[in-house]
Design an enzyme around this catalytic site. Structure first.
Site, PDB file in Angstrom:
ATOM      1  N   ARG A 117      20.914 -10.424 -31.852  1.00 46.25           N
ATOM      2  CA  ARG A 117      21.573  -9.154 -31.535  1.00 46.25           C
ATOM      3  C   ARG A 117      22.868  -9.440 -30.763  1.00 46.25           C
ATOM      4  O   ARG A 117      22.991  -9.134 -29.611  1.00 46.25           O
ATOM      5  CB  ARG A 117      20.650  -8.269 -30.715  1.00 46.25           C
ATOM      6  CG  ARG A 117      19.265  -8.018 -31.274  1.00 46.25           C
ATOM      7  CD  ARG A 117      19.228  -7.012 -32.406  1.00 46.25           C
ATOM      8  NE  ARG A 117      19.601  -5.673 -32.019  1.00 46.25           N
ATOM      9  CZ  ARG A 117      18.752  -4.756 -31.532  1.00 46.25           C
ATOM     10  NH1 ARG A 117      17.498  -5.093 -31.309  1.00 46.25           N
ATOM     11  NH2 ARG A 117      19.159  -3.542 -31.234  1.00 46.25           N
ATOM     12  N   PRO A 118      23.853 -10.102 -31.408  1.00 45.53           N
ATOM     13  CA  PRO A 118      25.082 -10.430 -30.665  1.00 45.53           C
ATOM     14  C   PRO A 118      25.805  -9.151 -30.243  1.00 45.53           C
ATOM     15  O   PRO A 118      25.562  -8.086 -30.804  1.00 45.53           O
ATOM     16  CB  PRO A 118      25.907 -11.206 -31.694  1.00 45.53           C
ATOM     17  CG  PRO A 118      25.408 -10.757 -33.016  1.00 45.53           C
ATOM     18  CD  PRO A 118      23.951 -10.447 -32.828  1.00 45.53           C
TER      19      PRO A 118
ATOM     20  N   ASP B 198      15.671   1.453 -39.054  1.00 45.02           N
ATOM     21  CA  ASP B 198      14.553   1.782 -38.152  1.00 45.02           C
ATOM     22  C   ASP B 198      13.414   2.487 -38.875  1.00 45.02           C
ATOM     23  O   ASP B 198      12.367   2.725 -38.282  1.00 45.02           O
ATOM     24  CB  ASP B 198      15.037   2.666 -36.991  1.00 45.02           C
ATOM     25  CG  ASP B 198      15.942   1.909 -36.050  1.00 45.02           C
ATOM     26  OD1 ASP B 198      16.597   2.541 -35.218  1.00 45.02           O
ATOM     27  OD2 ASP B 198      16.011   0.672 -36.170  1.00 45.02           O
TER      28      ASP B 198
ATOM     29  N   CYS C 237      16.075 -10.487 -29.942  1.00 41.41           N
ATOM     30  CA  CYS C 237      14.805  -9.762 -29.918  1.00 41.41           C
ATOM     31  C   CYS C 237      14.092 -10.057 -31.241  1.00 41.41           C
ATOM     32  O   CYS C 237      14.608 -10.733 -32.112  1.00 41.41           O
ATOM     33  CB  CYS C 237      15.043  -8.279 -29.691  1.00 41.41           C
ATOM     34  SG  CYS C 237      15.544  -7.416 -31.127  1.00 41.41           S
TER      35      CYS C 237
ATOM     36  N   LYS D 239      15.663   8.893 -28.652  1.00 43.08           N
ATOM     37  CA  LYS D 239      15.709   7.777 -27.685  1.00 43.08           C
ATOM     38  C   LYS D 239      17.101   7.135 -27.693  1.00 43.08           C
ATOM     39  O   LYS D 239      17.694   6.898 -26.644  1.00 43.08           O
ATOM     40  CB  LYS D 239      14.669   6.726 -28.051  1.00 43.08           C
ATOM     41  CG  LYS D 239      14.846   5.391 -27.349  1.00 43.08           C
ATOM     42  CD  LYS D 239      13.812   4.361 -27.749  1.00 43.08           C
ATOM     43  CE  LYS D 239      14.128   3.620 -29.017  1.00 43.08           C
ATOM     44  NZ  LYS D 239      15.048   2.495 -28.891  1.00 43.08           N
ATOM     45  N   ASN D 240      17.643   6.861 -28.906  1.00 38.98           N
ATOM     46  CA  ASN D 240      18.884   6.090 -28.975  1.00 38.98           C
ATOM     47  C   ASN D 240      20.121   6.898 -28.603  1.00 38.98           C
ATOM     48  O   ASN D 240      21.155   6.329 -28.288  1.00 38.98           O
ATOM     49  CB  ASN D 240      19.026   5.439 -30.355  1.00 38.98           C
ATOM     50  CG  ASN D 240      17.966   4.359 -30.533  1.00 38.98           C
ATOM     51  OD1 ASN D 240      17.357   3.904 -29.557  1.00 38.98           O
ATOM     52  ND2 ASN D 240      17.713   3.972 -31.765  1.00 38.98           N
TER      53      ASN D 240
ATOM     54  N   ARG E 210       7.555   2.238 -26.168  1.00 36.55           N
ATOM     55  CA  ARG E 210       8.975   2.182 -25.826  1.00 36.55           C
ATOM     56  C   ARG E 210       9.728   3.353 -26.458  1.00 36.55           C
ATOM     57  O   ARG E 210      10.741   3.801 -25.936  1.00 36.55           O
ATOM     58  CB  ARG E 210       9.594   0.865 -26.335  1.00 36.55           C
ATOM     59  CG  ARG E 210       9.216  -0.372 -25.566  1.00 36.55           C
ATOM     60  CD  ARG E 210      10.006  -1.565 -26.079  1.00 36.55           C
ATOM     61  NE  ARG E 210      11.382  -1.176 -26.289  1.00 36.55           N
ATOM     62  CZ  ARG E 210      12.164  -1.719 -27.235  1.00 36.55           C
ATOM     63  NH1 ARG E 210      11.701  -2.656 -28.025  1.00 36.55           N
ATOM     64  NH2 ARG E 210      13.414  -1.295 -27.378  1.00 36.55           N
TER      65      ARG E 210
HETATM   66  C1  EPZ Z   1      21.073   0.399 -32.500  1.00 42.47           C
HETATM   67  O1  EPZ Z   1      21.023  -0.970 -32.154  1.00 42.47           O
HETATM   68  C2  EPZ Z   1      19.681   0.938 -32.241  1.00 42.47           C
HETATM   69  N1  EPZ Z   1      19.348   0.761 -30.837  1.00 42.47           N
HETATM   70  C3  EPZ Z   1      18.670   0.192 -33.116  1.00 42.47           C
HETATM   71  O2  EPZ Z   1      17.416   0.857 -32.933  1.00 42.47           O
HETATM   72  C4  EPZ Z   1      19.073   0.361 -34.572  1.00 42.47           C
HETATM   73  O3  EPZ Z   1      18.190  -0.401 -35.371  1.00 42.47           O
HETATM   74  C5  EPZ Z   1      20.509  -0.124 -34.787  1.00 42.47           C
HETATM   75  O4  EPZ Z   1      21.399   0.578 -33.881  1.00 42.47           O
HETATM   76  C6  EPZ Z   1      20.999   0.124 -36.209  1.00 42.47           C
HETATM   77  O5  EPZ Z   1      20.928   1.485 -36.484  1.00 42.47           O
HETATM   78  C7  EPZ Z   1      19.887   1.624 -29.944  1.00 42.47           C
HETATM   79  O6  EPZ Z   1      20.620   2.528 -30.293  1.00 42.47           O
HETATM   80  C8  EPZ Z   1      19.493   1.408 -28.509  1.00 42.47           C
HETATM   81  P1  EPZ Z   1      24.071  -2.359 -34.283  1.00 42.47           P
HETATM   82  P2  EPZ Z   1      22.412  -1.816 -32.044  1.00 42.47           P
HETATM   83  O7  EPZ Z   1      25.051  -2.792 -33.276  1.00 42.47           O
HETATM   84  O8  EPZ Z   1      23.470  -0.942 -31.524  1.00 42.47           O
HETATM   85  C9  EPZ Z   1      25.217  -6.717 -35.777  1.00 42.47           C
HETATM   86  C10 EPZ Z   1      15.149   1.054 -32.440  1.00 42.47           C
HETATM   87  O9  EPZ Z   1      14.144   0.697 -33.083  1.00 42.47           O
HETATM   88  N2  EPZ Z   1      26.121  -6.757 -34.628  1.00 42.47           N
HETATM   89  O10 EPZ Z   1      24.372  -1.170 -35.149  1.00 42.47           O
HETATM   90  O11 EPZ Z   1      22.113  -3.089 -31.348  1.00 42.47           O
HETATM   91  C11 EPZ Z   1      23.756  -6.711 -35.330  1.00 42.47           C
HETATM   92  O12 EPZ Z   1      23.302  -8.026 -35.120  1.00 42.47           O
HETATM   93  C12 EPZ Z   1      16.338   0.121 -32.327  1.00 42.47           C
HETATM   94  O13 EPZ Z   1      15.276   2.172 -31.884  1.00 42.47           O
HETATM   95  C13 EPZ Z   1      26.965  -7.840 -34.480  1.00 42.47           C
HETATM   96  O14 EPZ Z   1      26.956  -8.760 -35.283  1.00 42.47           O
HETATM   97  O15 EPZ Z   1      22.667  -2.114 -33.591  1.00 42.47           O
HETATM   98  C14 EPZ Z   1      23.074  -6.057 -36.503  1.00 42.47           C
HETATM   99  O16 EPZ Z   1      22.857  -7.026 -37.506  1.00 42.47           O
HETATM  100  C15 EPZ Z   1      16.075  -1.230 -32.995  1.00 42.47           C
HETATM  101  N3  EPZ Z   1      27.800  -7.875 -33.413  1.00 42.47           N
HETATM  102  C16 EPZ Z   1      24.119  -5.048 -37.011  1.00 42.47           C
HETATM  103  O17 EPZ Z   1      25.374  -5.460 -36.458  1.00 42.47           O
HETATM  104  C17 EPZ Z   1      27.856  -6.851 -32.489  1.00 42.47           C
HETATM  105  O18 EPZ Z   1      28.662  -6.925 -31.543  1.00 42.47           O
HETATM  106  C18 EPZ Z   1      23.875  -3.614 -36.582  1.00 42.47           C
HETATM  107  O19 EPZ Z   1      23.708  -3.632 -35.187  1.00 42.47           O
HETATM  108  C19 EPZ Z   1      26.986  -5.751 -32.670  1.00 42.47           C
HETATM  109  C20 EPZ Z   1      26.132  -5.723 -33.749  1.00 42.47           C
END
Ligand code: EPZ
Length: 431
Positions: free
Chosen positions: A122-123, A305, A117, A22-23, A397
Site C-alpha cells: 500500500r505505497p 472492496d 497490509c 467508514k471510508n 473494523r
Molecule cells: C481506499 O484505500 C480504501 N480505504 C480501501 O478500502 C479501498 O479498497 C481502496 O481505497 C480502493 O477503493 C480507505 O478509504 C480508508 P488507493 P487507498 O489509494 O486509498 C495504489 C476497505 O476495505 N497506490 O485507491 O489506500 C495502491 O497500492 C479498504 O474499506 C499507489 O501505488 O486505496 C492500490 O494498488 C481496503 N500509490 C491502488 O493504488 C499511492 O500513493 C489503489 O489504492 C496510492 C495508491
C-alpha cells in the site's frame, strides 16, 4: 479473540439499515481538525477503525466529544503538535490523512509511513508526489515522513492511478494552499465526493469532485459545520451479496442506489431480482444464479472492496466465473479458506477462476482481512451445517453490529468468545 458460530441454510429475509460510510468518515474526521472551530459529525459508523482514528486525533490534542454512537464533535484548536505516533498509524493506516490535514493547516507534519497490509503493498508515493508538487519538502527518516512547506502553493497534479487516498490527501492540503490546484485522474468514489462536500461546508472551494478532474482554490481559514456522513456503499453491497448467496429476499434501506449500480448490474446479470427505490434497494434470489465475469476497477467500476463477497456468490453459481483484481496485488487470501467449505477456485496471478458448485459445507475458517471476513461470513450463511469464523476483530473494523443485523434477517449466528468453541460446536461453560 471473538468468533462467529454460524449455522447456515437460512435465506436472509427482511430489512437491514445501512450506516455511515467508514471510508468517508475516516477522511472527514481527519479534515475536521483543519478548523479551530467546532465540527459536528452525524451518522458516523460505530466501528473500530473510526474509534481508532478518533483516538489518534485526540492523541495529537484535538478535543473529541462522542455524543452518541453515531455523533461526535471535534475541535482542532487544541492540537498541540503536528507529529503522529507510530502506534496510531499501526492501528489505523488511514491516519495518513493527517499528512494532508496538518500540512494544509500548519504547513508541516510528521507522520509515520504506513506499513503494508494483507491485501497488498500500500505505497503512498502518489500522495507524497502531489504534496511535493505543492511545495512541500518531504524527508523520510526512521520510518517517519517529515514534511514542511515554506510556501504551500497550488499545483497541477496528474495522478498515475486514480488513488482514493492520494486524491483526498492532496485535496485536503490544497484546500488551504495559496492559489489553485487541479487534480487530474482523480478518484471518483462517493467517499471522495463526501470529503469534498464536507470541506466545502467548512468554507473550502472545491469543484469537480466525483469527476476525474478536481479543482481547488485555496482559502485562508475554514469554519464550523455540522455534517452527516454518506451511507456506506460497501456495507450495503455486502448485504446485497448475502441475500444473493443465501437465496434470500431483503430490503437494504438508507442507501443511495446510484452508488450501488455496479453491484446491481452484476446481481441482475446473474439472475437476481434487484429493485431500486429512492433510498432503498431490494435483492431477491429465488433460483440458482449464473456465472459471470468481474473486473475490479476504480469507481464507478466494480469495487475491489466487494470482490471477495462476489466470489462467494459465484462459488455457488452455475458455470465457471472469472474475477480479475485490478486494484490490489494480493486480495485473494480468502480463497484457501473458502476452499475448506468446498468452493472450487483457482487463482492465477490477479485472476480467480471459480467453478460453481451446488453446495458449500460449514467449516472452521480464519479471517485474513476486513472484506474477506465479511465474505467468509456470507459463505457460512450459505453453507450447509455449522461454521466457526475466527478472528472477527478484522470484520469489526468496518461493519457495525454485523451479527445483530444478520440475526434480524434470520441468520443463525452467534458471537462467542473463542474459549467456548471446540471444533464447530459452542461448549456451554458454567457461568
Ligand atoms: C481506499 O484505500 C480504501 N480505504 C480501501 O478500502 C479501498 O479498497 C481502496 O481505497 C480502493 O477503493 C480507505 O478509504 C480508508 P488507493 P487507498 O489509494 O486509498 C495504489 C476497505 O476495505 N497506490 O485507491 O489506500 C495502491 O497500492 C479498504 O474499506 C499507489 O501505488 O486505496 C492500490 O494498488 C481496503 N500509490 C491502488 O493504488 C499511492 O500513493 C489503489 O489504492 C496510492 C495508491
Amino acid at each position: 479473540m471473538d468468533q462467529y458460530v454460524i449455522k447456515g441454510g437460512n435465506p436472509l429475509v427482511g430489512d437491514v439499515e445501512i450506516g455511515g460510510a467508514k471510508n468517508a468518515a475516516l477522511a472527514i474526521i481527519t479534515a475536521a481538525i483543519m478548523t479551530d472551530e467546532t465540527v459536528l459529525l452525524e451518522n458516523i459508523p460505530d466501528v473500530s477503525d473510526i474509534n481508532a482514528l478518533l483516538g489518534a486525533i485526540s492523541f495529537i490534542g484535538a478535543t473529541v466529544n462522542r455524543m452518541d454512537r453515531h455523533t461526535v464533535s471535534i475541535n482542532g484548536s487544541t492540537i498541540s503538535g503536528s507529529s503522529v505516533d507510530y502506534d496510531l498509524i499501526k492501528k489505523i493506516r488511514a491516519s495518513y490523512y493527517l499528512l494532508g490535514a496538518l500540512i494544509g493547516k500548519y504547513k508541516k507534519a510528521e507522520v509515520p509511513l504506513p506499513g503494508g497490509c494483507t491485501i497488498g503493498s500500500r505505497p503512498i508515493d502518489l500522495h507524497l508526489k502531489g504534496l511535493q508538487a505543492m511545495g512541500v519538502n518531504i524527508k523520510i527518516e526512521h520510518g517517519d515522513i517529515i514534511a514542511e512547506a515554506e510556501d504551500l502553493h497550488g499545483a497541477h497534479i496528474y495522478l498515475d492511478m486514480a488513488s482514493v487516498g492520494a486524491t483526498i490527501n492532496i485535496m485536503m492540503a490544497a484546500t488551504m494552499a495559496r492559489g489553485k490546484t487541479t487534480i487530474e485522474n482523480a478518484a471518483r468514489e462517493p467517499h471522495v465526493v463526501d470529503a469534498a462536500n464536507f470541506l466545502n461546508s467548512m468554507g473550502a472551494s472545491i469543484k469537480g469532485a466525483g469527476t476525474e478532474v478536481i479543482r481547488i482554490r485555496g482559502v485562508q481559514k475554514l469554519h464550523r459545520t455540522s455534517y452527516s456522513i454518506v451511507p456506506d456503499m460497501i456495507e450495503a453491497g455486502t448485504y446485497m451479496m448475502a441475500a444473493a448467496a443465501t437465496g434470500g429476499d431483503i430490503f437494504v434501506t438508507n442507501v443511495i442506489p446510484k452508488h450501488l449500480e455496479a453491484m446491481t448490474a452484476k446481481l441482475t446479470e446473474i439472475g437476481c431480482l434487484v429493485q431500486e427505490y429512492d433510498d432503498m434497494i431490494r435483492v431477491k434470489a429465488d433460483k440458482r444464479l449464473k456465472r459471470t465475469q468481474i473486473k475490479t476497477l476504480p469507481y464507478p467500476g466494480f469495487p475491489t472492496d466487494m470482490q471477495p463477497q462476489m466470489a462467494v456468490v459465484l462459488s455457488k453459481a452455475f458455470g465457471t466465473s472469472m474475477i480479475t483484481e485490478n486494484i490490489f496485488d494480493s486480495r485473494f487470501k480468502y480463497v484457501d479458506e473458502l476452499a475448506r467449505m468446498g468452493a472450487s477456485i483457482k487463482v492465477k496471478g490477479n485472476t480467480a477462476i471459480i467453478s460453481g458448485c451446488e453446495r458449500l459445507t460449514g467449516a472452521r475458517v480464519a479471517v485474513p482481512d476486513l472484506r474477506a471476513g465479511a465474505a467468509l461470513v456470507i459463505a457460512a450463511l450459505a453453507a450447509e451445517g455449522v461454521s466457526v469464523v475466527e478472528d472477527i476483530v478484522y470484520i469489526q473494523r468496518g461493519y457495525e453490529d454485523f451479527e445483530l443485523k444478520l440475526k434480524k434477517l434470520g441468520a443463525d449466528i452467534e458471537k462467542v468468545d473463542s474459549s467456548r468453541v471446540i471444533g464447530n460446536r459452542i461448549i456451554q461453560i458454567a457461568e
